[in-house]
Design a protein around this motif. Structure first.
Motif, short mmCIF file in Angstrom:
data_model
loop_
_atom_site.label_atom_id
_atom_site.label_comp_id
_atom_site.label_asym_id
_atom_site.label_seq_id
_atom_site.Cartn_x
_atom_site.Cartn_y
_atom_site.Cartn_z
N ARG A 76 -21.18 -41.06 16.56
CA ARG A 76 -20.03 -41.48 17.34
C ARG A 76 -18.74 -41.25 16.57
O ARG A 76 -17.74 -40.79 17.13
CB ARG A 76 -20.17 -42.96 17.70
CG ARG A 76 -21.25 -43.26 18.72
CD ARG A 76 -21.14 -44.71 19.19
NE ARG A 76 -22.24 -45.07 20.07
CZ ARG A 76 -23.33 -45.67 19.66
NH1 ARG A 76 -23.49 -45.99 18.39
NH2 ARG A 76 -24.28 -45.96 20.53
N ALA A 79 -18.08 -37.68 16.56
CA ALA A 79 -17.59 -37.21 17.87
C ALA A 79 -16.18 -37.72 18.12
O ALA A 79 -15.35 -37.02 18.70
CB ALA A 79 -18.54 -37.70 18.97
N TYR A 80 -15.91 -38.97 17.65
CA TYR A 80 -14.58 -39.52 17.88
C TYR A 80 -13.54 -38.78 17.08
O TYR A 80 -12.44 -38.48 17.57
CB TYR A 80 -14.57 -41.01 17.55
CG TYR A 80 -13.23 -41.67 17.73
CD1 TYR A 80 -12.75 -41.95 19.03
CD2 TYR A 80 -12.42 -41.98 16.64
CE1 TYR A 80 -11.50 -42.54 19.19
CE2 TYR A 80 -11.17 -42.56 16.81
CZ TYR A 80 -10.71 -42.84 18.10
OH TYR A 80 -9.48 -43.42 18.25
N ASN A 82 -13.81 -35.81 15.88
CA ASN A 82 -13.75 -34.36 16.21
C ASN A 82 -14.02 -34.11 17.71
O ASN A 82 -14.72 -33.16 18.08
CB ASN A 82 -14.78 -33.59 15.37
CG ASN A 82 -14.53 -33.72 13.87
OD1 ASN A 82 -13.64 -33.10 13.33
ND2 ASN A 82 -15.33 -34.55 13.21
N TYR A 83 -13.49 -35.01 18.53
CA TYR A 83 -13.79 -34.88 19.96
C TYR A 83 -13.20 -33.60 20.54
O TYR A 83 -13.73 -33.01 21.47
CB TYR A 83 -13.26 -36.10 20.73
CG TYR A 83 -11.74 -36.21 20.80
CD1 TYR A 83 -11.04 -35.68 21.90
CD2 TYR A 83 -11.01 -36.80 19.79
CE1 TYR A 83 -9.68 -35.77 21.98
CE2 TYR A 83 -9.64 -36.90 19.84
CZ TYR A 83 -8.97 -36.38 20.95
OH TYR A 83 -7.62 -36.47 21.02
N LYS A 84 -12.02 -33.23 19.95
CA LYS A 84 -11.43 -31.99 20.49
C LYS A 84 -12.34 -30.80 20.24
O LYS A 84 -12.51 -29.92 21.10
CB LYS A 84 -10.09 -31.73 19.85
CG LYS A 84 -9.05 -32.78 20.21
CD LYS A 84 -7.71 -32.45 19.55
CE LYS A 84 -6.65 -33.50 19.92
NZ LYS A 84 -5.36 -33.20 19.31
N PHE A 86 -15.60 -30.92 19.97
CA PHE A 86 -16.75 -31.00 20.89
C PHE A 86 -16.38 -30.48 22.28
O PHE A 86 -17.17 -29.82 22.95
CB PHE A 86 -17.26 -32.44 20.94
CG PHE A 86 -18.17 -32.79 19.80
CD1 PHE A 86 -19.50 -32.40 19.83
CD2 PHE A 86 -17.70 -33.49 18.70
CE1 PHE A 86 -20.33 -32.74 18.77
CE2 PHE A 86 -18.54 -33.80 17.65
CZ PHE A 86 -19.84 -33.43 17.68
N ILE A 87 -15.17 -30.87 22.68
CA ILE A 87 -14.75 -30.42 24.02
C ILE A 87 -14.65 -28.90 24.07
O ILE A 87 -15.14 -28.25 24.99
CB ILE A 87 -13.41 -31.09 24.39
CG1 ILE A 87 -13.62 -32.58 24.56
CG2 ILE A 87 -12.85 -30.48 25.67
CD1 ILE A 87 -12.33 -33.37 24.76
#
Length: 538
Positions: A76, A79-80, A82-84, A86-87
């Motif tokens: 998490r 992902a938080y 490096n969410y960009k 992941f997107i």
């Protein structure tokens, strides 16, 4: 649960043997998917797990739960933070999917595209070659235009009579054909030029069929030789045929109503024009060297035979026309025709075509037929006179009739005046003398026997008519009539028959007949009845 998987097969593990594997399979039956067997991490974890004690095995689920929670927390946070990324990764994944799909479609279309590219390259090369050819054609436009206009120019030259220029163009086209016979354009030009050449050939031959003088004939034959369409022998034949056709066209225009006028004008036309044709032929063609035929060196065509055959044909046609007109009748002008024909034959003797020897039998036959018909008419007239004649007729009833004389020797040939007392004999003698006067104008010595025979037959028929008259009137004769009849017969036998013999001697002199017969003139009557009536026949 393992954290990572590899692609190494289970057969490569060293910690788990076959027995352990069967134990694990019996313990964890249906507890994990079959594809996990091949995972080396799963096999290693199972091997490690089998070495744990009971307490450690009891704590293992908790440890795994904690480890799982920790991994989830880290995930998490990752992902938080490096969410960009992941997107973008997800978008990239979708883009990769689309790219893969597009690439697949591209790969499917690449073969056809390559084929079209190769076709395009070939078309581009053809277009380039065509462009270069068009550029070359544009640079040579004037020269090409001149070549393409050759058929039209040749046709114009032929129709306007510029044969020299036409022959030069034809020779140039022949050279083009030898060099570029494979080109369709050149073949088309050659075909059109040949058509124009055929037109020129027809025009040249037509000039030979017209009233062309020697210079024109020389030019025409020169053009025909340069065209090289006839052999030398064929060229001679064509010349003679064309000139003969022109001569026949001239003769066909001669009026045919009057036989004498027709044959006179025919003689004049043949004498002038045929002599001109022969002169032209001998000036154009040389007959010194024989012509070789195309069959080989051993076969020789004699040019003299070609010319001689044509001349013989023309003379034969003239003689046929002459014979036909003579059969139709030319009146008393046979001597005039004979003189014209003899002059015609004499003029042709200068070119080695003297045909006067063929004229004598023809005119002799016509003269004999004319004399025979005149004698037959005299006999018919005598028969009519005898049917109406009476011996009591007085000489004063003759109405001043006189006897004709032959104009050959008027001083020595005077008809017997005693015949004036007997009108049938006088009229008969007048008719015979008329026939003699017509015959003397054209009287060959070869007619001596025929004329004598015709006259003897006529006298025999006259004698029979006199005998028939005597038999019919004998019973009614008076003494005076008997005396007159005796005088009638004496005049016939002693006056008329000797006089006719003298006429025959004038027409056919014994001196000339003796030369032909080879006997003395005084003895000629003993060997034949030439020029002398056989009295015994009566």
């Amino acid at each position: 649960q393992p954290c990572a998987l590899t692609n190494q097969p289970l057969s490569n593990m060293t910690a788990v043997d076959v027995e352990d594997e069967s134990i694990l399979a019996s313990i964890f039956k249906d507890s994990f998917p079959d594809n996990w067997r091949d995972n080396p991490d799963f096999a290693a974890y199972l091997s490690e797990l089998s070495s744990f004690g009971v307490e450690k095995l009891n704590r293992e689920p908790e440890r795994l739960a904690e480890e799982r929670a920790q991994i989830l927390q880290q995930t998490r946070e990752l992902a938080y933070s490096n969410y960009k990324t992941f997107i973008r990764t997800e978008d990239i994944y979708r883009d990769f999917g689309r790219v893969e799909s597009s690439v697949s479609k591209l790969l499917d279309k690449l073969p056809s595209f390559g084929e079209k590219c190769r076709g395009f390259v070939k078309d581009a090369e053809d277009i380039g070659a065509s462009r270069r050819m068009n550029s070359l054609t544009l640079n040579r436009h004037t020269e090409i235009l001149e070549i393409l206009e050759i058929p039209q120019l040749l046709d114009t030259c032929v129709r306007n009579g510029y044969y020299e220029e036409a022959l030069e163009l034809a020779a140039y086209v022949k050279r083009l054909e030898k060099k570029h016979s494979s080109l369709p354009v050149i073949r088309g030009i050659v075909h059109e030029v040949r058509q124009s050449a055929q037109l020129m050939l027809n025009q040249l031959l037509q000039q030979l069929r017209s009233n062309s003088q020697l210079p024109v004939c020389l030019r025409v034959i020169g053009y025909l030789r340069r065209m090289d369409v006839f052999t030398e022998a064929e060229l001679r034949v064509k010349f003679l045929q064309a000139r003969g056709s022109w001569l026949r066209s001239i003769l066909s225009t001669v009026p045919d109503d009057d036989p004498y006028c027709h044959i006179s004008k025919t003689i004049e036309a043949c004498r002038v024009h045929l002599f001109d044709i022969i002169t032209q032929y001998r000036a154009i063609f040389s007959d010194e060297d024989p012509l070789l035929s195309p069959g080989g060196q051993d076969q020789v065509v004699n040019e003299g035979a070609i010319f001689h055959g044509w001349v013989v044909q023309q003379v034969s046609e003239f003689l046929e026309t002459l014979d036909r007109d003579l059969q139709r009748g030319v009146g008393g002008r046979l001597d005039s025709l004979l003189g014209q024909c003899m002059y015609f034959g004499l003029s042709f003797s200068r070119v080695g075509a003297d045909f006067r020897g063929q004229l004598a039998p023809m005119f002799q036959r016509v003269a004999a037929d004319t004399f025979r018909k005149a004698v037959e008419e005299a006999i018919e007239r005598f028969q009519e006179d005898m049917n109406l004649y009476t011996l009591i007729s007085l000489p004063s009833m003759l109405g001043g009739s006189t006897l004709q004389t032959t104009s050959t020797q008027p001083c020595t040939l005077q008809p017997p005046m005693a015949l004036l007392d007997f009108p049938p004999l006088a009229c008969f003698l007048n008719n015979i003398l008329t026939a003699f006067n017509d015959l003397r104008l054209c009287c060959p010595l070869g007619l001596a026997q025929q004329v004598t025979k015709y006259l003897e037959d006529a006298l025999v028929k006259v004698t029979k008519l006199i005998v028939a008259f005597h038999r019919a009137e004998e019973t009614a004769f008076s003494d005076r009539e008997k005396e007159l009849f005796v005088q009638f017969c004496c005049s016939f036998a002693e006056d008329m028959v000797p006089f006719l013999n003298r006429c025959l001697h004038v027409l056919f002199p014994p001196a000339q007949l003796s030369v032909i017969q080879g006997v003395p003139p005084t003895q000629i009557h003993k060997y034949s009845s030439l020029g002398c009536i056989d009295v015994s026949v009566r």
